[in-house]
Write an enzyme that holds these catalytic residues in place. Structure first.
Site, PDB file in Angstrom:
ATOM      1  N   ASP A 194      -1.319   0.517   1.544  1.00 59.66           N
ATOM      2  CA  ASP A 194       0.036   0.584   1.005  1.00 59.66           C
ATOM      3  C   ASP A 194       0.783   1.812   1.523  1.00 59.66           C
ATOM      4  OD1 ASP A 194       2.025  -0.358  -1.058  1.00 59.66           O
ATOM      5  OD2 ASP A 194       1.633   1.644  -1.854  1.00 59.66           O
TER       6      ASP A 194
ATOM      7  N   GLU B  10       0.852  -1.669   5.730  1.00 64.13           N
ATOM      8  CA  GLU B  10       2.233  -1.910   5.297  1.00 64.13           C
ATOM      9  C   GLU B  10       3.050  -0.742   5.871  1.00 64.13           C
ATOM     10  OE1 GLU B  10       5.179  -2.117   1.432  1.00 64.13           O
ATOM     11  OE2 GLU B  10       3.536  -0.693   1.583  1.00 64.13           O
TER      12      GLU B  10
END
Length: 781
Positions: free
Chosen positions: A450, A503
Site C-alpha cells: 500500500d 500501489e
C-alpha cells in the site's frame, strides 16, 4: 509457576504484606503444578541467615524503579563469597513468605528483606524452586525461579538482529512458548534500545511487573526473560522505563496474536494448525505469473458477509470466488488495527491477524480452504506508516524508534500517522521479516504493498520548506528505495511463486524492474512483480462517466494507456478506493437510464478483461451494486435475492463476470504475453466518432483474439474491421449484450467469414453488427 500480585505498591520492611484486592480473581494454578506439590513430610532446612545475602541497596533501588539492566546477576542463585554455598535471592512483591525447595525436597526459608525481597545462604550449589505464600491464599504456590535460566536467545540471533538481517525475526523476538532445561514456559524478547529497563506484565502477575524485570542482551537493545509456567492464551505487555524515568505500557510489536479491539494487550500464542495445501504450494511456481491468468476479487473480510468469522468465511468465500471464476482473492489488510473504520490501513499489530474474526490458526484455516479450492490469496500490506496510539509503536521506548527521528520525516501530513525510519537497520529488518512472515507462516501468495508513492518521495504531500532533499539534492527517499528493494529480493528468494504488487501512482521508473537492473533514474529497479495501473483506472473511468454523445471528445482517454502499457507489469484495478467517499459505485458513475448504465458496465468489464494487464475488481461491483461500499454493511447481497424485482439485472452482470473469467482462463492470448508488446495490435484506435475500440491479442503461438468495444447506445451494422487474412472465419466467444447478461440480445451465433476487402492496414476484414454499449470477443474458427 509465576506468582500473582495485585499492584505496584511497595511493601515496607517488616510490614505485613497487603492482600491483593478482592476484585481480582484468586491466582489460578499453572498446568502441572499439582505434580510439583510438596508432600506433608518433606524435610525442612535450617532457618535463613539474611545479613550476607540481601540484595545490595543499589541493585534493590534499580529493581524497584524498573531500571535494572541485568536482574539475573542479582536474583536467583549465585555462588556465595568464598565459594562456600550459594546466595539465593528472590523478588516476590506481596508475598508473605518464600521457601527455597531443593531437588530432593529440602526446604529453606528465605529471609524477608522488605519491599518484596527475600534472601538466604544455602549450604551448597542447588537447583531450587520457590514455594511462595501469599496472604489470603490457603496453599502456597510452587514455581520455578525465572532468574536461574541462561538467555534463551542465541548469539547468532543477536548478531543477525544487530546487523538488521534476521529474516526470521519472529522466531527470535516476541513471546515464544518453549522448553528450557526441561521446564516449559514463555520466552519474552523485545527490542527497546533506549529503555532504562523493561518488565513483563500480564494476567499472570496482575499487571504488576516489579517481580519480572527483563535483562538487556548487550548492545543489540534486546531485552529477554524466560517465564516458566506462562503458556498459551496469557495476556501480556511490556512495561518500559523511558530515558526520562517515566513508565509506559506497550503492546508487543512482534505479537502474533492480540486481544479483540478495543482491548490492546498482546496474547501468547502457538500454532497447532496442520496445513493441507502442500499440492498448491508445490505447483505455485510452475508457471511464471506474468504468463498466467490472473484475475483478482478484492475483499474486505469483515464486511464481505458481516458477522462471519474466519472459519465461517472459509465455508462461503472459496465457493463464491470459484463460482465467479476469479483466480485470486486480495484481502484488504488483515493485520491487527485498533480502528475498524481504517479498513486495516492503520496497523498496530504487524505480526497478528486481526482477532475480530478469530485466532491466527482460524485465519490459516481460511487461507488453506481457498488454496484447496484452487484460489490464490493476496494480502494488502502496509509498511508506509503506523498510527500514533500510545500503547503501540509510537515512541516505543521513550524516543523515536520505529518512526524517523526527524519530525519533518516522521509525520505523515495526510493521514495523521507516523512514517517508518526506513534507514534504520532494525526497523528495515522488522518490515522485511514481516513480509516474509505472512508468506511463510500463513502461506500468503502475494503482497499488495500500500501507498508506495508516499514512501518514495521526500516531498510527498509536503510544501516547500517542509522537507529536505537527499544527499544528491533530489526528492527521492533513498532509504525507502533500498528498503523496498531488499523486501522484494528477500520475499522472492525465500518464497517461489509469490508475487509482490505495488500501489504506486506516479511515473517512478522501474517499479517492476529487477533490483539488479539500473534504469534512467540510476536507482535500480524496485523489484515488484506487478504494479497497479492507476493511470488506466483514472482515464477509463473518466471516459465512461461521460454521456455517450460526449465520449468522442475523450476517446484518447481509452487509448492512452497503450502508450505505456509495457513500461511496467500492470494490474488494472477497480478497487475499494474507487467506490467510496462520494466516488459512487461503478454502475452509479455512468450516465443514462438503468439499462444503459448496466450495459456500459458490462462493456467496460469486457474491455478491461481484454486489455493487456491483469484485472482486479472490488466486491459488490461484480453484480452492479448501486450504492457505495460501507464497511458496516458490506455488499448489497439482497440485490441477488430471487424475491427482489430487479434481481435478474444484477445477476446478469454477475453471470457476465463469471463468463469473462471462464473465457479469459481458456484464452492464452489474453494473458500469455501481457508483458510483451508483440502480443497486442490495434485494429482501430481512432474511431472516436463511433465510440469504437478494436484490437488483437496474440498468444505465444500467434493465435489471435479480436476484442471490439462499442461505447455508443446505437446499433452499428456492417461495421468493417481489418483482420489477419490467414483466418477464414471468426467465432464470437463472448458478447456482453447477450440476453442472459441483461443485454438486448444482438449477438452473432454463427461464424463470420473473412472478407478479402482490405481495411485498417490489413488485407482482409470482417463485417460485424456491433451491439449497443457492448464488448464482443471473437476468435478464428
Amino acid at each position: 509457576m509465576t506468582p500473582r500480585s495485585s499492584s505496584s505498591r511497595k511493601i515496607p520492611k517488616k510490614a505485613k504484606p497487603q492482600k491483593p484486592p478482592a476484585v481480582l480473581p484468586a491466582p489460578k494454578e499453572e498446568p502441572g503444578e499439582a505434580a510439583l506439590a510438596l508432600t506433608p513430610d518433606a524435610p525442612a532446612g535450617p532457618a535463613a541467615a539474611p545479613s550476607s545475602a540481601a540484595v545490595p541497596d543499589g541493585d534493590r533501588h534499580r529493581l524497584l524503579a524498573g531500571t535494572h539492566h541485568d536482574p539475573h546477576a542479582v536474583l536467583g542463585a549465585h555462588p556465595a563469597p568464598g565459594g562456600s554455598g550459594c546466595v539465593v535471592r528472590a523478588l516476590k512483591p506481596h508475598a508473605s513468605a518464600v521457601v527455597a525447595v531443593d531437588e530432593d525436597g529440602t526446604r529453606t526459608e528465605l529471609h524477608a528483606d522488605g519491599e518484596g525481597f527475600f534472601s538466604a545462604v544455602l549450604p551448597g550449589p542447588t537447583r531450587h524452586r520457590l514455594l511462595v505464600t501469599y496472604p489470603g491464599r490457603d496453599e502456597p504456590l510452587l514455581c520455578e525461579e525465572p532468574y536461574r535460566f541462561l538467555p534463551a536467545l542465541g548469539d547468532l540471533d543477536l548478531h543477525l538482529i544487530g546487523e538488521g538481517r534476521h529474516e526470521e525475526l519472529w522466531r527470535a523476538l516476541g513471546a515464544r512458548i518453549m522448553t528450557v532445561d526441561g521446564v516449559t514456559g514463555t520466552r519474552f524478547t523485545v527490542w527497546a534500545p533506549n529503555a532504562r529497563g523493561v518488565r513483563v506484565i500480564g494476567g499472570f502477575n496482575y499487571w504488576d511487573g516489579v517481580g519480572h524485570p527483563m535483562r538487556s542482551l548487550g548492545a543489540t537493545g534486546v531485552w529477554e526473560l524466560f517465564l516458566p509456567g506462562v503458556g498459551e492464551g496469557e495476556l501480556y505487555k511490556y512495561e518500559i522505563t523511558r530515558p526520562d524515568g517515566s513508565l509506559s505500557r506497550k503492546a508487543d510489536p512482534m505479537a502474533r496474536r492480540t486481544e479483540v479491539p478495543p482491548a490492546t494487550a498482546s496474547v501468547v500464542d502457538a500454532s497447532h494448525y496442520e496445513w493441507q495445501d502442500a499440492d498448491w504450494l508445490a505447483h505455485r511456481a510452475d508457471r511464471p505469473l506474468h504468463e498466467a491468468p490472473f484475475s483478482v476479487y478484492e475483499v474486505h473480510l469483515a464486511s464481505w458477509r458481516p458477522g462471519l468469522t474466519y472459519r465461517q468465511l472459509a465455508e462461503e468465500l472459496p465457493a463464491y470466488v470459484k463460482e465467479t471464476g476469479f483466480t485470486h482473492v486480495e484481502l484488504m489488510p488483515v493485520a491487527e488495527h485498533p480502528f475498524g473504520g481504517s479498513w486495516g490501513y492503520q496497523v498496530t499489530g504487524f505480526y497478528a491477524p486481526t482477532s475480530r474474526l478469530g485466532t491466527p490458526d482460524d485465519f490459516r484455516f481460511l487461507v488453506d480452504a481457498l488454496h484447496r479450492a484452487g484460489i490464490g490469496v493476496l494480502m494488502d500490506w502496509v509498511p508506509a506508516h503506523f498510527p500514533r496510539d500510545e500503547w503501540a509503536l509510537a515512541q516505543f521506548d521513550g524516543r523515536p524508534l520505529y518512526e524517523h527521528g526527524d519530525p519533518q520525516r516522521a509525520a505523515h501530513p495526510d493521514w495523521g500517522t507516523l512514517v517508518f525510519d526506513f534507514g534504520r537497520t532494525e526497523v528495515r529488518n522488522f518490515l522485511v521479516a514481516n513480509a516474509t512472515y505472512w508468506c511463510e507462516e500463513f502461506h500468503i501468495d502475494g503482497l499488495r504493498v500500500d501507498a508506495v508513492a508516499s514512501m518514495l518521495y521526500l516531498d510527498y504531500s509536503r510544501e516547500y520548506g517542509q522537507w529536505s532533499p537527499n544527499v544528491y539534492g533530489g526528492r527521492e527517499d533513498l532509504d525507502a528505495v533500498r528498503f523496498l528493494q531488499e523486501m522484494n529480493a528477500t520475499v522472492y528468494r525465500r518464497n517461489p511463486g509469490v508475487v509482490t504488487i505495488a500501489e504506486e501512482s506516479t511515473a517512478w521508473d522501474g517499479v517492476t524492474r529487477p533490483t539488479d537492473q539500473s534504469g534512467p533514474g540510476g536507482f535500480g529497479g524496485l523489484g515488484f512483480g506487478l504494479k497497479w495501473n492507476m493511470g488506466w483506472m483514472h482515464d477509463s473511468l473518466e471516459y465512461v462517466a461521460k454521456e455517450p454523445v460526449h465520449r468522442k471528445y475523450h476517446h484518447n482517454e481509452m487509448t492512452f494507456s497503450m502508450v505505456y502499457a509495457y513500461s511496467e507489469n500492470y494490474v488494472l484495478p477497480i478497487s475499494h478506493d474507487e467506490v467510496v467517499h462520494g466516488k459512487q459505485s461503478l454502475v452509479s458513475k455512468i450516465p443514462g437510464d438503468w439499462w444503459q448504465r448496466r450495459a456500459t458496465v458490462r462493456a467496460y468489464l469486457g474491455f478491461m478483461w481484454a486489455h493487456p494487464g491483469k484485472q482486479l475488481l472490488f466486491m459488490g461491483q461484480e453484480f452492479a451494486q448501486g450504492s457505495e461500499w460501507s464497511e458496516a454493511s458490506g455488499p448489497d447481497w439482497w440485490l441477488l435475492d430471487p424475491d427482489y424485482p430487479a434481481q435478474a439485472d444484477h445477476r446478469g452482470v454477475k453471470d457476465l463476470v463469471s463468463e469473462l473469467n471462464a473465457v479469459y482462463r481458456g484464452a492464452p492470448a489474453l494473458w500469455q504475453r501481457d508483458t510483451d508488446p508483440g502480443g497486442f495490435s490495434w485494429v482501430v484506435g481512432d474511431a472516436a466518432e463511433d465510440n469504437v475500440l478494436a484490437f488483437l491479442r496474440y498468444d505465444k503461438e500467434g493465435a489471435p483474439l479480436l476484442a471490439v468495444s462499442h461505447f455508443s447506445p446505437a446499433v452499428r451494422e456492417d461495421y468493417r474491421l481489418g483482420v489477419p487474412e490467414e483466418f477464414g472465419a471468426w467465432q464470437e466467444v463472448l458478447n456482453t449484450d447477450a440476453e442472459r447478461f441483461g443485454g438486448s440480445g444482438i449477438t452473432t451465433p454463427q461464424p463470420v467469414k473473412t472478407d478479402p476487402t482490405a481495411a485498417h492496414g490489413r488485407p482482409a476484414s470482417l463485417r460485424l453488427t456491433l451491439p449497443p454499449l457492448a464488448t464482443v470477443w471473437l476468435r478464428p474458427v
